[in-house]
Design an enzyme around this catalytic site. Structure first.
Site, PDB file in Angstrom:
ATOM      1  N   LYS A 662     -18.406   4.651  26.606  1.00 26.29           N
ATOM      2  CA  LYS A 662     -19.512   5.343  27.314  1.00 26.29           C
ATOM      3  C   LYS A 662     -20.317   4.174  28.310  1.00 26.29           C
ATOM      4  O   LYS A 662     -21.477   4.172  28.573  1.00 26.29           O
ATOM      5  CB  LYS A 662     -20.897   5.561  26.362  1.00 26.29           C
ATOM      6  CG  LYS A 662     -20.527   6.632  25.340  1.00 26.29           C
ATOM      7  CD  LYS A 662     -19.783   7.842  25.764  1.00 26.29           C
ATOM      8  CE  LYS A 662     -20.604   8.688  26.512  1.00 26.29           C
ATOM      9  NZ  LYS A 662     -19.572   9.835  26.974  1.00 26.29           N
ATOM     10  N   THR A 663     -19.266   3.582  28.992  1.00 23.86           N
ATOM     11  CA  THR A 663     -19.767   2.392  30.131  1.00 23.86           C
ATOM     12  C   THR A 663     -19.286   2.931  31.265  1.00 23.86           C
ATOM     13  O   THR A 663     -19.424   2.123  32.289  1.00 23.86           O
ATOM     14  CB  THR A 663     -19.297   0.950  29.604  1.00 23.86           C
ATOM     15  OG1 THR A 663     -17.765   1.221  29.608  1.00 23.86           O
ATOM     16  CG2 THR A 663     -19.835   0.510  28.464  1.00 23.86           C
ATOM     17  N   GLY A 664     -18.752   3.971  31.591  1.00 21.47           N
ATOM     18  CA  GLY A 664     -18.057   4.537  32.812  1.00 21.47           C
ATOM     19  C   GLY A 664     -16.388   4.265  32.887  1.00 21.47           C
ATOM     20  O   GLY A 664     -15.995   4.291  33.960  1.00 21.47           O
ATOM     21  N   SER A 769     -26.344   6.522  24.921  1.00 15.31           N
ATOM     22  CA  SER A 769     -25.188   7.293  25.457  1.00 15.31           C
ATOM     23  C   SER A 769     -24.510   7.915  24.594  1.00 15.31           C
ATOM     24  O   SER A 769     -23.974   9.004  24.595  1.00 15.31           O
ATOM     25  CB  SER A 769     -24.567   6.844  26.703  1.00 15.31           C
ATOM     26  OG  SER A 769     -23.584   7.377  27.211  1.00 15.31           O
ATOM     27  N   TYR A 900     -29.914  14.007  29.755  1.00  8.66           N
ATOM     28  CA  TYR A 900     -30.687  14.049  28.813  1.00  8.66           C
ATOM     29  C   TYR A 900     -31.990  13.252  28.942  1.00  8.66           C
ATOM     30  O   TYR A 900     -32.131  12.321  29.914  1.00  8.66           O
ATOM     31  CB  TYR A 900     -29.937  13.555  27.413  1.00  8.66           C
ATOM     32  CG  TYR A 900     -29.396  12.198  27.839  1.00  8.66           C
ATOM     33  CD1 TYR A 900     -29.697  10.957  27.867  1.00  8.66           C
ATOM     34  CD2 TYR A 900     -27.548  12.549  28.057  1.00  8.66           C
ATOM     35  CE1 TYR A 900     -29.051   9.704  28.098  1.00  8.66           C
ATOM     36  CE2 TYR A 900     -27.015  11.358  28.371  1.00  8.66           C
ATOM     37  CZ  TYR A 900     -27.517   9.886  28.621  1.00  8.66           C
ATOM     38  OH  TYR A 900     -27.040   8.986  28.693  1.00  8.66           O
TER      39      TYR A 900
HETATM   40  N1  LIG Z   1     -19.146   8.481  38.782  1.00 12.20           N
HETATM   41  C1  LIG Z   1     -19.709   8.791  37.545  1.00 12.20           C
HETATM   42  N2  LIG Z   1     -19.836  10.112  37.176  1.00 12.20           N
HETATM   43  C2  LIG Z   1     -19.844  10.272  35.801  1.00 12.20           C
HETATM   44  N3  LIG Z   1     -20.435   9.426  34.869  1.00 12.20           N
HETATM   45  C3  LIG Z   1     -20.382   7.978  35.234  1.00 12.20           C
HETATM   46  C4  LIG Z   1     -20.156   7.769  36.720  1.00 12.20           C
HETATM   47  N4  LIG Z   1     -20.165   6.273  36.710  1.00 12.20           N
HETATM   48  C5  LIG Z   1     -20.541   6.022  35.477  1.00 12.20           C
HETATM   49  N5  LIG Z   1     -20.716   6.954  34.698  1.00 12.20           N
HETATM   50  C6  LIG Z   1     -21.159   6.752  33.271  1.00 12.20           C
HETATM   51  O1  LIG Z   1     -19.989   6.850  32.508  1.00 12.20           O
HETATM   52  C7  LIG Z   1     -20.647   7.547  31.154  1.00 12.20           C
HETATM   53  C8  LIG Z   1     -19.303   7.911  30.363  1.00 12.20           C
HETATM   54  O2  LIG Z   1     -18.781   6.645  30.002  1.00 12.20           O
HETATM   55  P1  LIG Z   1     -17.149   6.777  29.712  1.00 12.20           P
HETATM   56  O3  LIG Z   1     -16.232   7.451  30.792  1.00 12.20           O
HETATM   57  O4  LIG Z   1     -16.598   5.351  29.426  1.00 12.20           O
HETATM   58  O5  LIG Z   1     -17.232   7.719  28.405  1.00 12.20           O
HETATM   59  S1  LIG Z   1     -16.122   8.082  27.425  1.00 12.20           S
HETATM   60  O6  LIG Z   1     -16.240   6.623  26.406  1.00 12.20           O
HETATM   61  O7  LIG Z   1     -14.661   7.747  27.921  1.00 12.20           O
HETATM   62  O8  LIG Z   1     -16.316   9.118  26.560  1.00 12.20           O
HETATM   63  C9  LIG Z   1     -21.520   8.458  31.458  1.00 12.20           C
HETATM   64  O9  LIG Z   1     -22.649   8.373  30.498  1.00 12.20           O
HETATM   65  P2  LIG Z   1     -23.438   9.494  30.306  1.00 12.20           P
HETATM   66  O10 LIG Z   1     -24.442   9.463  31.314  1.00 12.20           O
HETATM   67  O11 LIG Z   1     -24.086   9.165  29.041  1.00 12.20           O
HETATM   68  O12 LIG Z   1     -22.849  10.755  30.306  1.00 12.20           O
HETATM   69  C10 LIG Z   1     -22.228   7.892  32.845  1.00 12.20           C
HETATM   70  O13 LIG Z   1     -23.275   7.154  32.608  1.00 12.20           O
END
Ligand SMILES: Nc1ncnc2c1ncn2[C@@H]1O[C@H](COP(=O)(O)OS(=O)(=O)O)[C@@H](OP(=O)(O)O)[C@H]1O
Length: 948
Positions: A662-664, A769, A900
């Protein structure tokens, strides 16, 4: 009578009897012969005549010399009956001699009182807290080595810093406190000392500490020198009146040289007496006199000796100089190991006046930990020993076994069974049929004798034509055992139903203390130990770097430590060790004698099946896991023996995005995949872009499974014409790698020169997240409990809530987790991305990263990443194979960048407090390793205000 019967054959004896009955002259001759025999027997060395007397028993049991020469003579008889009578040669093998002595010193007062009772509420997986004054000092290293040998888990913490959390949820985390320096403990700041002592009293946890005369060694570096000065000051402060801080103990250093010189008869009468009554001794035999200099002693010269009159203290070991022999006044006894039953201040202690290099201190340390922890860290006294003989028929002519060597093998088995309690002991012989009968005529007779006596041994198939299946097999490492030769394991299981073997980590052996067993494809693999003799060690006189080395290895060195501290030892020896000088007997007889003389260890033998059951079921449960996959690419010998796909080394990833979740991480993975030089792993139907190989259960699937994620043709990805010098870089992203404790070690073992990328975002936001992620997936804990309820839940909460709390909170403890990665990779191989920057200005973030990776060509990400208002995140324009870029940007899936409500105030406040210490640690850690802290961390350190 036995001797007579051996000297003369049955026919000769009968003839002699017939003569005697016929002529009086023969009677006279017989009487003269008898007188001569009696005379001869009286002149025999005393131990043989008085084998049952106390003194003789000591000499026999202790000294491998006389005992073995007796054994040797009886064995000679049996050898002579087999082979040596043919050649008429005396036994050729040397014997390892040492003195085994009992202490005759009057007993010193002992602490027979009970250990203090506390709450004893320890966590079931209690660790040892290793408090160190000198993190890289020799004593710390010795202690860590010994703990690793004993497989005791420990946590290291410096004495001069705040103590780690000693309790968790009302339970004690540590079952014993071990210290490299008692003076550092006595000089600890008052708060820390009070806290530690309080913990020890409340949870009935004991302390074990070394008190060195020199205050600890080490040289070089300004920091090191300063530490030494500090230590010296501590020592001086301590010795102002000779008293050890507030303990009722007085200490004074003593030089072994002076002790020996002051003794009337030289070093022979100087030794360390081990108490007969001390409750501490367990592995160590009580009442022994360990001769000086102790084998294994690194010879620092000065020992610290202790003196006390407090009744709660007992003397575990002490010096006594012989010129004041029988000094019942006690004035000449200088305690070197002291025990404190806790009657003084409620804390049980054992204090050592020297480091842990001498074998006696290694054994007493194990005892001290067992005693102070009331048996929690006590090992069983049983030691299972198995001896394999590799390649029994393989060896150049002139060095192979003769018939008498084979007979000696059988005789030795019998002798070890009866003498050392190794009931049922049987050598395991490696059958390599190809080489049978390839020696000179005498050696070929030896080979034939081996086959005649085959039922006396256990056999394992080895090397050429494995046509003698048995349920125990040695991995033929010549054909590529390591990391694990997967087809071989498959063949063993399916063709021969082999389910036990043992192995070394060919070609790079780890030290004995680090070797671990594993289970792979239904085959239980025991770790194999080395005992210092190999195919090429044929004669003692030619032993590499001198025979003294082999002697030390056995008498208190690495081999002694292996058996002293490992419940199960599988040794690999080689055929030439049983011919020629028979060095195997030199080693093992010496070792078993030394062990039985000085320790209470019970030597045992079990067949491989039972051994494997014992190993994996009881002592080493955690080792029922997959092997550690080592890289077959790092070493030419590894590459040579690697039997898998030849392009493996070119395809293994050299870049890993490890998360946390959840860090991107998906965004970063997607953006990097746009670069023509970066080739991502193949997508998985369930985990999508994540491979998750280094976490369980995938790790057990093996190297070929991992390889399959990168085994695709270049057409699969964008076929750019990159810089001709540039090579494709395979990479993968698995966000669950970051915080799993085993992963950094596993990654390092397989990908030693990989680059690691981790993303750090505000841990409070990350936790939230993750909660939202679980909520979106219908997790019952997230559905039924609010975020605040989850993160503030305690151990009484339902299991699924605790699990969710754990997954929300743990990955955010960045400092601790990063330290694990830094233990494996240097900071220059670890790149840290600021999560907020990745989200808000991804192009700049990825530009910086591609520069760090040294990618060519550089890709202009400002053209590829565009902000999407509807999504509220950056999206990307896919690059097509004809080098054009798609016009319409694509965004990440609906699971990334969810909508959310913002985190509530109460939860945020709670998390700020929860992570305060971790964030402060992270800030320090990043500064120490010259990283620029991420913006959110700077703001938090700045009291919540954003930093320019
Ligand atoms: N460009 C772009 N598009 C979409 N999302 C983005 C992007 N950059 C950063 N984020 C943030 O990435 C969060 C999801 O993190 P992960 O990809 O590491 O999640 S996972 O662990 O693989 O499930 C996701 O968390 P949530 O906002 O909670 O959905 C985003 O905050």
């Amino acid at each position: 009578l036995n001797a007579f019967q051996r000297l003369f054959s049955a026919r000769q004896l009968c003839a002699c009897r017939r003569c005697l009955t016929r002529s009086p002259r023969t009677w006279l001759a017989a009487c003269v012969l008898l007188v001569l025999c009696v005379h001869y027997l009286l002149l025999l060395p005393r131990p043989l005549l008085t084998a049952n007397s106390d003194a003789a028993r000591q000499r026999l049991a202790g000294s491998a010399g006389p005992a073995d020469s007796r054994d040797g003579s009886s064995q000679r008889g049996s050898e002579g009956g087999g082979g040596n009578s043919d050649s008429g040669t005396p036994p050729r093998h040397p014997r390892l001699q040492f003195a085994c002595r009992r202490s005759d010193a009057p007993e010193w007062p002992v602490d027979l009182g009970p250990l203090p009772a506390g709450q004893l509420k320890l966590r079931s997986d209690a660790k040892i807290l290793l408090l160190v004054d000198n993190e890289n000092g020799p004593v710390t290293r010795q202690l860590i080595n010994l703990l690793e040998h004993m497989r005791l888990s420990y946590k290291t913490a410096p004495t001069w810093k705040p103590l780690p959390h000693l309790t968790s949820s009302d339970r004690g985390r540590f079952g014993a406190i071990l210290m490299d320096s008692l003076s550092a403990y006595l000089n600890m700041d008052r708060w820390n000392r009070g806290l530690l002592d309080r913990y020890c009293r409340d949870y009935a946890v004991g302390q074990v500490a070394a008190m060195l005369a020199s205050g600890g060694g080490g040289s070089g570096g300004v920091r090191r020198r300063r530490q030494q000065q500090r230590r010296r000051r501590q020592q001086q402060k301590l010795y102002r009146n000779g008293r050890l801080g507030d303990l009722p103990v007085w200490a004074s250093p003593v030089s072994i040289g002076d002790l020996i010189n002051s003794s009337s008869s030289g070093s022979a009468n100087i030794g360390i007496h081990v108490s007969r009554l001390s409750p501490v001794t367990r592995l160590t035999k009580s009442g022994i006199l360990a001769e000086l200099p102790l084998p294994g002693d690194t010879g620092a010269g000065h020992w610290m000796t202790f003196n006390t009159s407090h009744e709660g203290y007992g003397y575990v070991a002490w010096f006594k100089s012989s010129n004041k022999a029988n000094g019942d006044s006690g004035g000449d006894r200088l305690a070197t190991v002291l025990s404190d039953s806790g009657r003084y201040d409620g804390i049980a202690r054992v204090i050592f006046g020297y480091d842990f290099s001498p074998w006696l201190h290694a054994a007493l340390l194990a005892d001290a930990l067992a005693w102070t922890s009331r048996g929690r860290f006590a090992q069983s006294l049983d030691r299972f020993v198995q001896v394999d003989i590799d390649d029994v028929f393989v060896g150049p002519s002139g060095l192979r076994m003769l018939p008498n060597d084979v007979d000696a093998l059988v005789a030795t088995q019998r002798r070890w069974r009866s003498r050392f309690g190794l009931s049922g002991f049987t050598f395991q012989l490696g059958f390599s049929g190809r080489y049978f009968g390839r020696g000179n005529p005498a050696e070929n007779a030896g080979d034939a004798r081996l086959l005649t006596l085959r039922r006396h041994f256990l056999w394992f198939p080895h090397m050429y034509k494995h046509n003698k299946p048995h349920t125990y097999a040695i991995s033929p490492h010549h054909s590529g055992v390591y990391p694990v030769h997967e087809p071989l394991y498959a063949a063993w299981r399916s063709v021969w139903s082999i389910n036990v073997t043992s192995t070394e980590e060919y070609p790079h052996l780890r030290p004995a203390r680090r070797r671990r067993g594993f289970v792979y494809n239904g085959v239980r693999v025991l770790p194999r130990e080395t005992c210092g003799i190999y195919t090429h060690t044929v004669r003692l006189a030619d032993y590499p770097r001198g025979q003294q080395r082999l002697r030390q290895l056995v008498l208190g060195g690495e081999l002694f430590h292996t058996v002293l501290l490992h419940p199960i030892c599988v040794f690999m020896t080689h055929m030439p060790n049983y011919a020629n000088d028979r060095l195997a007997y030199y080693v093992f007889d010496g070792l078993f004698n030394f062990l039985t003389c000085h320790t209470n260890i019970r030597l045992r033998w079990a067949d491989p099946q039972r051994l494997a059951t014992l190993y994996f079921n009881s002592a080493h449960r955690e080792e029922r896991q997959a092997p550690l996959w080592l890289s077959p690419c790092a070493d030419p010998r590894h590459r040579e023996i690697w039997a898998g796909p030849k392009d493996l080394c070119a395809r293994l990833p050299s870049l890993l995005i490890v998360g946390p979740q959840k860090t991107g991480s998906t965004a970063l993975h997607t953006f990097l995949s746009l670069h023509p030089q970066l080739l991502p792993s193949i997508k998985h139907p369930r985990t999508f872009e994540e491979v998750q190989f280094f976490t369980d259960p995938n790790y057990a699937k093996g190297l070929l499974h991992y390889y399959s994620y990168f085994n695709y043709t270049r057409e699969f990805t964008v076929n750019f014409t990159v810089d001709p010098g540039a090579r494709p870089i395979y990479f993968e992203k698995s966000a669950n790698y970051f915080d799993q404790a085993r992963v950094p070690g596993r990654v390092k073992a397989l990908l030693p020169s990989a680059r690691i990328v981790a993303i750090l975002m505000d841990p409070a936001q990350r936790a939230y997240s993750w909660y939202q992620h679980q909520l979106a997936h219908g997790d019952p804990a997230a559905t039924n409990y609010s975020f605040y309820q989850v993160i503030t839940s305690d151990d009484a909460a339902p299991r699924e809530v605790r699990q969710l709390r754990h997954r929300c909170l743990r990955p955010g403890r960045y400092a601790n987790i990063l330290k694990r990665w830094f233990r494996q990779y240097r900071p220059r191989s670890v790149y840290l991305v600021d999560g907020d920057q990745l989200r808000n200005s991804p192009a700049q973030t990825v530009h910086r990263l591609q520069r760090w990776l040294g990618l060519k060509p550089q890709v202009d990400y400002t053209q590829l990443l565009l902000y999407n208002k509807r999504k509220g995140f950056y999206c990307y324009r896919p690059v097509l194979s004809d080098l054009t870029v798609e016009r319409r940007p694509r965004c990440l899936g609906k699971g990334k960048g969810r909508r959310y409500p913002a985190i509530d105030e109460a939860s945020l406040a709670y998390l700020r407090t929860y992570y305060r210490h971790d964030n402060a640690q992270l800030y320090k850690l990043l500064r120490r390793h010259s990283y620029k802290p991420p913006g959110w961390l700077l703001a938090l350190q700045n009291g919540g205000k954003p930093v320019a």
